[in-house]
Scaffold this active site. Sequence first.
Site: not given
Length: 178
Positions: A131, A134
């Site tokens: 991700c 993130c």
Amino acid sequence: MSIGNLKDALPGYAKDTRLNLGSVTTTSSLTDQQLWGALLACALTTRSARVIAEISEDATANLSAEAFTAAKAAASIMAMNNVYYRATHLIGDDAYATLPAKLRMTVIGNPGVDKTDFELWCLAVSAINGCGRCLESHEQVLRGAGLSREQIQEALRVAAVVNATAATLEAEAALVAV
């Protein structure tokens, strides 16, 4: 030592992974809590029963009960957040970034351990889960908290090596089963 069991189980073709597993666990500049929390959170993220069992055995000896629980929480919350934030990013419509996630994630604000350590574990898990949003967010928080790029890189190395260990051992187990 359970890391030793993992190293011994890796086949000859995975010599680099075996050497890297030894290196990340013995030459780390991270604190013991940062290192073992990252190892545990990453092991849980791989979903490999063998890697989880071996690393959790060593992590129990190196982490307080609170840190052990927090590392599990990091793996759990990022399993949710990485899917959500990766998906909203990959859709390519910036409007999704303006919508409230409406996902409960209070553990990030109060993880029960030093927040910087928890953020480091979340970063490592996010690396395995791929991700980008993130990773960017946790890296910014960590840099703001004073961690060096080298310390952040070390957590990424832990994630890479634990993931490679799990992938190799799971593949070998599948080949045996065929």
